[in-house]
Design an enzyme around this catalytic site. Structure first.
Site, mmCIF file in Angstrom:
data_model
loop_
_atom_site.group_PDB
_atom_site.id
_atom_site.type_symbol
_atom_site.label_atom_id
_atom_site.label_comp_id
_atom_site.label_asym_id
_atom_site.label_seq_id
_atom_site.Cartn_x
_atom_site.Cartn_y
_atom_site.Cartn_z
ATOM 1 N N GLY A 48 0.793 -1.244 0.000
ATOM 2 C CA GLY A 48 0.000 0.000 0.000
ATOM 3 C C GLY A 48 0.813 1.276 0.000
ATOM 4 O O GLY A 48 0.408 2.271 -0.610
ATOM 5 N N GLU A 103 4.143 4.139 6.020
ATOM 6 C CA GLU A 103 2.868 3.425 5.869
ATOM 7 C C GLU A 103 1.924 4.200 4.949
ATOM 8 O O GLU A 103 2.110 5.391 4.710
ATOM 9 C CB GLU A 103 2.206 3.285 7.257
ATOM 10 C CG GLU A 103 2.229 1.874 7.811
ATOM 11 C CD GLU A 103 1.264 0.913 7.110
ATOM 12 O OE1 GLU A 103 0.985 1.057 5.902
ATOM 13 O OE2 GLU A 103 0.794 -0.006 7.794
ATOM 14 N N ASP A 104 0.893 3.514 4.470
ATOM 15 C CA ASP A 104 -0.100 4.179 3.634
ATOM 16 C C ASP A 104 -1.193 4.849 4.463
ATOM 17 O O ASP A 104 -1.479 6.021 4.308
ATOM 18 C CB ASP A 104 -0.712 3.188 2.624
ATOM 19 C CG ASP A 104 -1.211 1.887 3.259
ATOM 20 O OD1 ASP A 104 -1.154 1.739 4.499
ATOM 21 O OD2 ASP A 104 -1.657 1.001 2.507
ATOM 22 N N ASP A 107 -5.614 2.974 10.222
ATOM 23 C CA ASP A 107 -7.057 2.788 10.418
ATOM 24 C C ASP A 107 -7.294 2.531 11.905
ATOM 25 O O ASP A 107 -7.466 3.465 12.688
ATOM 26 C CB ASP A 107 -7.539 1.652 9.519
ATOM 27 C CG ASP A 107 -9.046 1.442 9.601
ATOM 28 O OD1 ASP A 107 -9.746 2.298 10.167
ATOM 29 O OD2 ASP A 107 -9.534 0.413 9.094
ATOM 30 N N LYS A 135 -7.105 7.743 9.469
ATOM 31 C CA LYS A 135 -8.565 7.822 9.528
ATOM 32 C C LYS A 135 -8.970 8.747 10.677
ATOM 33 O O LYS A 135 -8.367 8.703 11.761
ATOM 34 C CB LYS A 135 -9.163 6.436 9.736
ATOM 35 C CG LYS A 135 -9.026 5.510 8.526
ATOM 36 C CD LYS A 135 -10.262 5.524 7.662
ATOM 37 C CE LYS A 135 -10.055 4.710 6.405
ATOM 38 N NZ LYS A 135 -10.444 3.308 6.547
ATOM 39 N N PHE A 155 -14.073 3.623 3.217
ATOM 40 C CA PHE A 155 -13.027 2.803 2.615
ATOM 41 C C PHE A 155 -12.378 3.590 1.479
ATOM 42 O O PHE A 155 -13.026 4.010 0.536
ATOM 43 C CB PHE A 155 -13.549 1.454 2.142
ATOM 44 C CG PHE A 155 -12.424 0.480 1.971
ATOM 45 C CD1 PHE A 155 -11.876 -0.155 3.081
ATOM 46 C CD2 PHE A 155 -11.866 0.239 0.728
ATOM 47 C CE1 PHE A 155 -10.794 -1.019 2.947
ATOM 48 C CE2 PHE A 155 -10.791 -0.624 0.576
ATOM 49 C CZ PHE A 155 -10.251 -1.255 1.689
ATOM 50 N N ASP A 162 -5.575 -0.243 -1.934
ATOM 51 C CA ASP A 162 -6.357 -1.158 -2.762
ATOM 52 C C ASP A 162 -7.624 -1.635 -2.080
ATOM 53 O O ASP A 162 -7.786 -1.536 -0.862
ATOM 54 C CB ASP A 162 -5.519 -2.403 -3.056
ATOM 55 C CG ASP A 162 -5.391 -3.296 -1.819
ATOM 56 O OD1 ASP A 162 -4.974 -2.786 -0.764
ATOM 57 O OD2 ASP A 162 -5.749 -4.482 -1.897
ATOM 58 N N ARG A 168 -4.982 0.387 -7.008
ATOM 59 C CA ARG A 168 -3.725 0.934 -6.481
ATOM 60 C C ARG A 168 -3.133 2.008 -7.380
ATOM 61 O O ARG A 168 -2.490 2.934 -6.902
ATOM 62 C CB ARG A 168 -2.672 -0.177 -6.340
ATOM 63 C CG ARG A 168 -2.923 -1.161 -5.216
ATOM 64 C CD ARG A 168 -1.647 -1.951 -4.945
ATOM 65 N NE ARG A 168 -1.884 -3.194 -4.252
ATOM 66 C CZ ARG A 168 -2.027 -3.316 -2.937
ATOM 67 N NH1 ARG A 168 -1.969 -2.253 -2.182
ATOM 68 N NH2 ARG A 168 -2.242 -4.495 -2.387
HETATM 69 P P1 IMP Z 1 -4.845 -0.806 10.826
HETATM 70 O O1 IMP Z 1 -4.007 -1.882 11.461
HETATM 71 O O2 IMP Z 1 -6.320 -0.989 11.166
HETATM 72 O O3 IMP Z 1 -4.375 0.586 11.169
HETATM 73 O O4 IMP Z 1 -4.811 -1.016 9.269
HETATM 74 C C1 IMP Z 1 -3.695 -0.761 8.547
HETATM 75 C C2 IMP Z 1 -3.700 -1.365 7.155
HETATM 76 O O5 IMP Z 1 -5.006 -1.737 6.679
HETATM 77 C C3 IMP Z 1 -3.200 -0.307 6.182
HETATM 78 O O6 IMP Z 1 -1.803 -0.361 6.088
HETATM 79 C C4 IMP Z 1 -3.896 -0.671 4.895
HETATM 80 O O7 IMP Z 1 -3.130 -1.596 4.172
HETATM 81 C C5 IMP Z 1 -5.200 -1.302 5.342
HETATM 82 N N1 IMP Z 1 -6.307 -0.313 5.309
HETATM 83 C C6 IMP Z 1 -6.909 0.273 6.360
HETATM 84 N N2 IMP Z 1 -7.888 1.110 5.978
HETATM 85 C C7 IMP Z 1 -7.894 1.063 4.624
HETATM 86 C C8 IMP Z 1 -8.687 1.736 3.608
HETATM 87 O O8 IMP Z 1 -9.579 2.551 3.858
HETATM 88 N N3 IMP Z 1 -8.388 1.419 2.317
HETATM 89 C C9 IMP Z 1 -7.410 0.535 1.979
HETATM 90 N N4 IMP Z 1 -6.651 -0.094 2.876
HETATM 91 C C10 IMP Z 1 -6.887 0.157 4.185
HETATM 92 MG MG MG Z 2 -0.717 -1.235 4.416
#
Ligand code: IMP
Ligand code: MG
Length: 188
Positions: A48, A103-104, A107, A135, A155, A162, A168
């Site tokens: 990502g 990181e991308d 969330d 987020k 999302f 993706d 992507r």
């Molecule tokens: P977290 O552990 O919940 O913070 O999620 C992190 C990972 O989930 C990110 O690095 C993304 O790869 C994926 N992710 C979380 N939210 C989204 C979204 O809205 N779109 C796409 N990928 C997401």
């Molecule tokens: Mg990621």
């Protein structure tokens, strides 16, 4: 799926290519000031963050060691479980080095929390976490040091992000139409 269909699946564009470019530059400015004269290890969290990472690294003015890691997240599909497995480790040793993780999107914040904790055990000189997006609901997250945009709690796709490996390569960041996903399968 062709790119025309990809564009059609986006409900609204939240950040266009021009806005992204300016934001990448402002993130790079912070890193350039903070790490001037040093040689950090800068790691991309695949897949990502790959596009953000490529743009960011080209705005960095110091010598860097570029590296890549890959993680997979277990648990149910719609939310990160926090149980993260490192599927590709760093090539570089980070002990005593300034280490930057790119990181991308943050969330739930569980992935970045896990990564910080895990790499801390290798005793780097410093760890800095950078994310293009956070987020809205997780804006007070303490595990991300530098971020670009605040994203709505929808999302998000494009600019590396993706859904089931689609979208992507969209040059902008947008909200995916809810009818385009059933369960939100997160692929890093
Ligand atoms: P977290 O552990 O919940 O913070 O999620 C992190 C990972 O989930 C990110 O690095 C993304 O790869 C994926 N992710 C979380 N939210 C989204 C979204 O809205 N779109 C796409 N990928 C997401
Ligand atoms: Mg990621």
């Amino acid at each position: 799926m062709n790119l025309l269909n990809s564009n059609h699946d986006v409900e609204r564009i939240i950040f266009n290519a021009e806005e992204i470019k300016a934001k990448v530059k402002s993130i790079a400015d912070i890193i350039n000031t903070r790490f001037k004269g040093t040689r950090p290890v800068v790691a991309c969290v695949l897949k990502g963050a790959s596009i953000f990472y490529a743009d960011l690294c080209r705005e960095l003015e110091m010598d860097i060691d570029m590296d890549y890691i890959s993680v997979s997240s277990y648990g149910n599909n719609s939310k990160s479980s926090g149980i993260v497995k490192l599927t590709k480790d760093l090539d570089f040793e980070i002990t005593g080095r300034n280490f930057i993780i790119v990181e991308d999107i943050i969330d739930s914040g569980l992935t970045i929390k896990y990564l910080r904790k895990m790499f801390q055990t290798r005793k780097p000189k410093s760890i800095t976490t950078v994310s293009m997006l956070v987020k809205e609901e997780n804006i007070s997250n303490n595990d991300v040091d530098i971020y670009g945009f605040i994203a709505p709690n929808d999302f998000i796709v494009g600019y590396g992000l993706d859904y089931a490996n689609h979208y992507r390569n969209l040059p902008y960041i947008g909200v995916l139409k809810p009818e385009c996903y059933n369960d939100i399968g997160k692929e890093s």
